[in-house]
Design a protein around this motif. Structure first.
Motif, PDB file in Angstrom:
ATOM      1  N   LEU D  63       0.845  -1.205   0.000  1.00 43.08           N
ATOM      2  CA  LEU D  63       0.000   0.000   0.000  1.00 43.08           C
ATOM      3  C   LEU D  63       0.871   1.242   0.000  1.00 43.08           C
ATOM      4  O   LEU D  63       0.596   2.220  -0.698  1.00 43.08           O
ATOM      5  N   LYS D  66       2.010   2.130  -3.449  1.00 43.68           N
ATOM      6  CA  LYS D  66       1.042   2.526  -4.481  1.00 43.68           C
ATOM      7  C   LYS D  66       0.856   4.035  -4.441  1.00 43.68           C
ATOM      8  O   LYS D  66       1.053   4.668  -3.397  1.00 43.68           O
ATOM      9  N   GLU D  67       0.389   4.598  -5.540  1.00 44.91           N
ATOM     10  CA  GLU D  67       0.168   6.056  -5.541  1.00 44.91           C
ATOM     11  C   GLU D  67      -1.134   6.351  -4.812  1.00 44.91           C
ATOM     12  O   GLU D  67      -2.065   5.554  -4.818  1.00 44.91           O
ATOM     13  N   THR D  68      -1.201   7.501  -4.193  1.00 43.41           N
ATOM     14  CA  THR D  68      -2.407   7.876  -3.430  1.00 43.41           C
ATOM     15  C   THR D  68      -3.231   8.832  -4.269  1.00 43.41           C
ATOM     16  O   THR D  68      -2.734   9.876  -4.669  1.00 43.41           O
ATOM     17  N   ILE D  69      -4.452   8.461  -4.541  1.00 45.23           N
ATOM     18  CA  ILE D  69      -5.322   9.339  -5.355  1.00 45.23           C
ATOM     19  C   ILE D  69      -6.253  10.062  -4.403  1.00 45.23           C
ATOM     20  O   ILE D  69      -6.902   9.429  -3.562  1.00 45.23           O
ATOM     21  N   PRO D  71      -9.592  12.137  -4.337  1.00 47.05           N
ATOM     22  CA  PRO D  71     -10.674  12.530  -5.257  1.00 47.05           C
ATOM     23  C   PRO D  71     -10.925  14.034  -5.204  1.00 47.05           C
ATOM     24  O   PRO D  71     -10.865  14.635  -4.134  1.00 47.05           O
ATOM     25  N   LEU D 230     -13.884   3.816   3.772  1.00 50.94           N
ATOM     26  CA  LEU D 230     -12.557   3.641   3.173  1.00 50.94           C
ATOM     27  C   LEU D 230     -12.626   3.508   1.654  1.00 50.94           C
ATOM     28  O   LEU D 230     -11.633   3.211   1.017  1.00 50.94           O
ATOM     29  N   LEU D 231     -13.828   3.768   1.100  1.00 53.64           N
ATOM     30  CA  LEU D 231     -14.007   3.527  -0.334  1.00 53.64           C
ATOM     31  C   LEU D 231     -13.027   4.354  -1.149  1.00 53.64           C
ATOM     32  O   LEU D 231     -12.407   3.889  -2.084  1.00 53.64           O
ATOM     33  N   GLU D 232     -12.831   5.618  -0.755  1.00 55.95           N
ATOM     34  CA  GLU D 232     -12.062   6.531  -1.604  1.00 55.95           C
ATOM     35  C   GLU D 232     -10.567   6.445  -1.313  1.00 55.95           C
ATOM     36  O   GLU D 232      -9.770   6.974  -2.066  1.00 55.95           O
ATOM     37  N   TYR D 233     -10.203   5.757  -0.225  1.00 61.10           N
ATOM     38  CA  TYR D 233      -8.785   5.837   0.158  1.00 61.10           C
ATOM     39  C   TYR D 233      -7.958   4.839  -0.634  1.00 61.10           C
ATOM     40  O   TYR D 233      -8.441   3.765  -0.999  1.00 61.10           O
ATOM     41  N   SER D 234      -6.717   5.209  -0.871  1.00 63.35           N
ATOM     42  CA  SER D 234      -5.836   4.245  -1.562  1.00 63.35           C
ATOM     43  C   SER D 234      -4.405   4.582  -1.144  1.00 63.35           C
ATOM     44  O   SER D 234      -4.139   5.635  -0.571  1.00 63.35           O
ATOM     45  N   LEU D 238      -4.394   4.683   3.069  1.00 64.18           N
ATOM     46  CA  LEU D 238      -5.033   3.431   3.475  1.00 64.18           C
ATOM     47  C   LEU D 238      -4.080   2.662   4.399  1.00 64.18           C
ATOM     48  O   LEU D 238      -4.491   2.055   5.392  1.00 64.18           O
TER      49      LEU D 238
END
Lengths: 222, 177, 364, 326, 158
Positions: D63, D66-69, D71, D230-234, D238
């Motif tokens: 995690l 990975k890149e953090t988007i 929104p 947590l839907l939008e988190y990446s 996250l």
């Protein structure tokens, strides 16, 4: 123990009384009865539907179809299939009068059969047949970008333009083996013996909103 | 609730039932419908398989010099339904049990089986024919015991001529007796 | 507390939703945690198959109709072949009819177990979901060993059945049924009595019997509300008159009774398969095929989700001019309106799964 | 002068406790290993082989890479700092967590009320995340998380009250953890005293609620509202949430062990740490893993009524017992 | 750098997109990912509920017209680096539905696909081989190697 098919006599008399037309009967191997009745015009559909509803028939489904395979013949008809115990009755309504070719609108039978709603919306969008006083004649499955009545014309415009799907796939398969078949019009897998290319893909809609993203170049945001 | 706890207890006791696939080879039943395989000798070029194929995965096309035909099966559109195997008169096309078919995008169009099957020249008139496979010939000529070897090399029309000549000879022998 | 929220807002559910196997878009208007209205937008899986069917010949259509939906993938080619056999008057040999019913019942077991397992998955009961799917693997192995593919059996063809099932395979089938039956008893007890599961499913998504009749529903959804419709008994086809089975109905009409109907139907199918194994006659596998004349024909069978209807019109050529099929799930979507009245948001995907939705069937 | 030195030495030890033991490093490693064991045992309960023990570490590392988007529709600052809120709360709480036999928390700071206020911080962080991400699922996740938090905070308060009154005696309550541990060393740990048993059961039922474990994972109900807040988190954000939940796991279990089983074992601090870890592991297996494997998810109102019925009354019973028995 | 990407590759999170499939491949995907017999969790895989958490995308179905834009939008949402696996013959070549009036044809017209797993539906074991191959490609991408040359692109069982 073949079921006593009293049910097909009930339906026969009810339809005869409602439409003054006799139903032809065929039987399958297990003596299940299949009734075939062809009405003369769309007006007599409602009394027939009422008669069947009163005798407890259940609307199975409706099939709209083009009578001959002609180029874009307008001889459309709708077959209403009703199920009652071990009997299936098909009431066919022709949608063309002898003279003019424009298809006639068909009355909706949702007042007796609640599940007619989706069936009617479907043949409205697939065959472009208008329905009289349907609760909400919106599109059901067909995407707005596809022209209504796509199934009534044998080869919609999209077939010629988009027919390349199978052909260019096969060209690439053969090219991978070093055989160039771009020119020849030979058999391409899904060839239709009637000569018409079988690919009816979508018409060239406006360039898709998402240009294909190449694997390496991250396109989104940061 | 206790019934389910009993089930969990049993699970714990029995230990994992995971089948160790990536480490060990997985069991494949012998009737498994896997990749399509063609036996070129048996193929008669009747195109039944092309007619039956719903995925449009079979392409049979004469090669340029017309000395034979290319028989191509593209596995990436083959639905493994087995219709071709069922209706092939000589069982030339069959389905192997090989299901290891994951491949990268570069091999997408290589994932095909190419066969080129030569025509033979008919002994009688030299027309391009496919030799009659032995077991098909056996079925055709089951009732009339005839020397098979030279018949197989003839095209259908030459075979009729040969059959007519054979009848004529046998009629003469009858008249002589 | 949640009523205090009061204001109504629409919740988009789908089309790419984890709980739903297939894309279907629900616009759910929610007040607090209560659902007021559900609006369905479908068409995502519309592949235009009926238009395709008029572009493929009669044999290619057997394979095409098998791919309408994989969970009832054997009922479609079976009904399609029966429609053509009714049209052309082909008499299928008895052994082929037995083997056709065998394939149908095997698919019914796998399809029902899958739906019941997804029910456990949606209410978050992971262990039960995994247990039921593991039991279903027994049936998947039977399909793979006897027919060669885990989902599409490719058993039927025009005039009969493609490959034979010999005694050795029947031995394997009966051994698998032995193991399956042991597990089934345990699963039925869990679904009938587990307090967590019952508290989530009893009284949820109730469909009264008269609504089931009004919407013309068929299959386990109708039988869950007490409406005993079953084509295998109403219009017996194949060899069902000679087999003894009873039509399972429940009276609750909610998610729980629909699941119980499916579970108890699995036991019926197991006994049906045993009867077939017991008195399978000898004989040919396919009838000789005449030229299919021009005309129209229709046929009905009992798919895992209910009555499946096929109608075909042909001219002299081997390409049908029209092929229409109506799938049992077609009417269930409308009936969702009744089931979802004032249900909780958490139960929306639970109720949708309780009608055993087959989106790819409905939208063809 | 001396008070400056004591101030410096005190802050140095404070820092040590915050960063090394029982704070950051120890809790992180221990929490992630606990999560790994939890997933492994749950898999074995379901007859699966289950992921490798260090899987939570691999998840974190992936995690982080990975890149953090972020929104556009979300409100940036809240979205970015929500995970931090939970993380800092847990870090501070960990520094105060006494490990019997090794470390007895800061002198006069480590009492139960601080724990009561810091424990729900990750839940609040989730709520902030849910409301900031502006997707309808986030909002629904927010309201569910709030309802659930009220539901399981009530029994926690009553359990703390019961323990405090049991230690305090004659109607007075003693909240300092240090005194609680000493009291239990003389009178035997509460886990075995009869009057405190209902409180212990109430705490056992509280654990799955606060950790969002299946019967009560209503907020991140995957199949109903798509992972909720947590839907939008990446990516990195996250990873922060996963870290926070691992630390919260250690605190919740450690707090339970301290309140009910603080018994120590003869031998050096190392042995006692292992003994403390074993007790936490056992508590986790009983309260979380078994619960996760054996139950289905409740609806939000069912969870609310469940918590206000059983754990609350149980805790109340032991409060009354503690008050009466003196 | 190599050790770091070796660890990262051990936790591939799967996300399933149904682009109008007949649910055969979806049932097989659910069977492959969630049940004890195949248990991909021992490879570190886990189904995730939101595209934002995904690493390996499994796409099924011939991409019908109405679902096309939604599929492309969801696919865009998945953060890089990601690997796209086409499961079943439908996304690879349109399968038996090729030529339908609402079929947008092979999926690689819109999305760069990395691994193809043909079959109708493919066996759970071959889907797992596809995921293993995807993990290898993901590792190459992390280490910055261009898509591997021909030989070692097939699945070598570890």
């Amino acid at each position: 123990m073949t079921p006593t098919n009293k049910s097909n006599e009930i339906v026969h008399d009810a339809l005869l009384q409602a439409t003054e037309l006799a139903t032809q009967w065929t039987f399958d191997v297990k003596q299940n009865a299949f009734g075939w009745l062809r009405l003369n015009n769309t007006e007599s559909l409602r009394p027939a539907a009422k008669a069947l509803a009163e005798n407890g028939a259940r609307l199975c489904t409706m099939t709209a179809y083009v009578e001959e395979r002609g180029e874009n013949s307008n001889k459309k008809a709708i077959a209403y299939h009703f199920a009652l115990a071990n009997t299936v009755v098909t009431v066919t309504v022709p949608l063309y009068t002898a003279g003019c070719d424009t298809p006639v609108a068909v009355p909706s039978i949702t007042s007796w059969f609640r599940n007619a709603d989706w069936n009617e919306r479907e043949f409205h969008e697939m065959f472009g047949i208008d329905i009289v006083d349907h609760p909400n004649p919106k599109r059901l499955f067909l995407d707005e970008r596809l022209d209504a009545g796509i199934m009534s014309s044998l080869i919609p415009f999209s077939a010629m333009v988009h027919g390349a799907a199978t052909r260019n796939l096969w060209e690439q398969v053969m090219a991978a083996k070093g055989v160039d078949i771009t020119g020849s019009d030979g058999s391409y897998g899904l060839e239709n013996p009637h000569g018409a290319p079988t690919d009816i893909s979508t018409p060239p809609i406006e360039e898709p909103t998402f240009t294909p993203v190449s694997a390496t170049a991250p396109e989104n945001g940061n | 609730m206790f019934r389910f706890l009993k089930l969990l207890g049993k699970n714990l006791a029995q230990g994992p039932s995971t089948d160790p696939f990536p480490a060990k080879e997985a069991h494949t039943p012998e009737r498994f419908r896997g990749r399509v395989v063609v036996n070129p000798e048996q193929c008669v070029g009747c195109r039944i398989c092309h007619h039956m194929c719903a995925g449009g995965a079979i392409r049979i096309e004469d090669n340029e010099e017309k000395t034979g035909y290319n028989f191509t099966v593209w596995h990436n559109t083959c639905a493994l339904c087995g219709m071709c195997r069922h209706y092939c008169p000589t069982k030339a096309i069959t389905l192997s049990t090989d299901w290891h078919n994951a491949h990268t995008q570069e091999d997408k169009y290589d994932w095909a089986a190419h066969y080129s099957i030569p025509y033979l020249a008919c002994a009688g008139c030299g027309a391009h024919i496919r030799m009659l496979p032995p077991q098909l010939a056996a079925r055709l000529y089951a009732h009339s015991p005839v020397d098979m070897t030279d018949l197989l090399k003839l095209c259908p029309s030459c075979r009729q001529l040969a059959a007519a000549r054979r009848e004529e000879i046998s009629n003469d022998t009858h008249e002589q007796e | 507390m949640s009523e205090a929220l009061g204001k109504e807002f629409t919740l988009p559910l789908g089309p790419m939703h984890v709980a739903l196997e297939e894309p279907m878009y629900f616009k759910v208007t929610v007040e607090g945690e209560r659902v007021r209205h559900v609006e369905i937008t479908s068409g995502h899986v519309h592949r235009g198959m009926e238009a395709l069917a008029t572009k493929r010949n009669l044999f290619q259509n057997i394979v095409l109709t098998e791919r309408v939906c994989s969970l009832c993938s054997n009922s479609h080619p079976l009904t399609y072949c029966m429609a053509i056999e009714n049209l052309a008057g082909i008499e299928v040999p008895r052994r082929a009819q037995y083997l056709r019913v065998l394939a149908d019942e095997i698919k019914r077991v796998a399809s029902h177990l899958f739906n019941v397992a997804i029910l456990a998955h949606i209410i978050g009961y992971k262990s039960l979901f995994m247990h039921v799917m593991e039991v279903r693997e027994i049936m998947q192995d039977v399909k793979e060993t006897v027919y060669g593919n885990r989902m599409d059996l490719a058993a039927n063809t025009l005039g009969g059945v493609k490959n034979d099932v010999d005694a050795q395979l029947f031995g394997y089938i009966t051994r698998s049924l032995q193991r399956l039956e042991g597990h089934m008893q345990e699963i039925i007890d869990i679904y009938a009595s587990n307090p967590m599961l019952c508290s989530r499913t009893v009284g949820v998504g109730v469909l009264p019997k008269d609504e089931a009749i009004r919407y013309g529903l068929v299959g386990p959804v109708a039988r869950g509300s007490g409406l005993a419709v079953d084509v295998r008994r109403d219009a017996p086809y194949g060899i069902y008159p000679e087999l003894s089975f009873n039509v399972i109905t429940e009276t609750g009409g909610d998610v729980h009774s629909r699941a119980m109907v499916r579970l108890r139907e699995v036991n019926e199918s197991i006994s049906l398969i045993r009867q077939i194994a017991a008195n399978l006659p000898e004989g040919k596998l396919t009838a000789p095929l005449p030229v299919i004349p021009a005309g129209q024909g229709c046929a009905r069978t009992e798919a895992p989700r209910g009555e499946l209807f096929y109608f075909i019109r042909t001219d002299e050529s081997d390409i049908p001019t029209r092929l229409k099929w109506r799938v049992p799930s077609y009417m269930n979507w409308d009936a969702l309106e009744v089931m979802m009245k004032d249900c909780a948001v958490a139960d929306v995907s639970l109720i949708v799964n309780s009608i055993d939705p087959c989106v790819s069937c409905t939208e063809r | 002068m001396s008070d400056i030195f004591s101030l410096i030495s005190q802050s140095a030890t404070g820092l040590f406790h915050l960063v090394v033991f029982p704070g950051g490093l120890f809790a992180l490693l221990f929490g992630l290993v606990l999560k790994g064991i939890d997933r492994k045992v749950e898999a074995r309960l379901q007859r699966r082989v289950g992921p490798p023990l260090l899987q939570p570490f691999y998840d974190l590392v992936k995690l982080a890479s990975k890149e953090t988007i972020i929104p556009e529709t979300a409100n940036k600052t809240l979205f970015m700092y929500a995970p931090l809120l939970g993380f800092t709360g847990m870090a501070v709480c960990l520094a105060l967590l006494p490990v019997p036999g090794v470390y007895y928390g800061m002198e006069n700071m480590g009492d139960m009320l601080v724990f009561f206020y810091l424990l729900p911080l990750p839940a609040i962080a989730l709520m902030v995340a849910g409301s900031s991400s502006s997707s309808p699922f986030g909002a629904l996740g927010f309201s569910r998380e709030m309802t659930l938090m009220f539901a399981y905070e009530v029994p926690l308060l009553l359990v703390i009250l019961a323990v405090a009154m049991q230690v305090g005696g004659e109607g007075s309550a003693e909240f300092s953890l240090r005194k609680i541990i000493e009291y239990q060393r003389e009178h035997g740990s509460f886990g075995f005293t009869l009057s405190m048993l209902p409180a212990f059961v109430a705490y056992l039922l509280y654990l799955p609620g606060t950790m969002g474990v299946p019967p009560f994972d209503v907020a991140e109900a995957e199949t109903e509202i798509l992972e909720g807040p947590l839907l939008e988190y990446s990516g990195g954000l996250l990873a922060f949430f996963q870290l926070t939940s691992a630390m919260k796991l250690v605190i919740a279990l450690g707090f339970g062990v301290v309140m009910f089983f603080p018994g120590t074992v003869a031998g050096g601090p190392l042995v006692n740490i292992v003994w403390f870890a074993a007790k936490c592991l056992l508590l986790m297996l009983v309260a979380l893993t078994l619960c996760k494997a054996a139950t289905a998810r409740m609806r939000i109102e069912q969870a609310l009524s469940f918590y206000l019925k059983y754990p609350a009354t149980l805790a109340l019973v032991s409060v009354v017992l503690a008050w009466v028995s003196l | 750098m190599n050790l770091f990407s070796d660890i990262v590759v051990r936790s591939p999170w799967l996300y399933r997109i149904n682009a109008g499939s007949c649910n055969g491949c979806d049932v097989e995907l659910a069977t492959t990912a969630c049940i004890p017999r195949y248990d991909v969790e021992r490879l570190g895989c886990r189904y995730c509920g939101s595209p934002r958490h995904a690493d390996i995308v499994l796409i099924t179905g011939p991409l019908t017209l109405r679902v096309r834009d939604k599929v492309l939008r969801v696919w865009q949402e998945i953060p890089e680096p990601k690997v796209t696996v086409a499961v079943g013959i439908c996304p690879i070549s349109g399968g038996v539905f090729r030529g339908g009036h609402s079929i947008e044809g092979p999926i690689d017209r819109y999305i760069p696909v990395d691994v193809n797993v043909p079959g109708c539906p493919p066996r759970p074991q071959s889907i797992m081989e596809g995921v293993l191959l995807a993990k290898k490609i993901w590792l190459d991408r992390l280490n910055g190697i261009a898509p591997g040359h021909k030989e070692e692109r097939h699945v070598s069982l570890p």
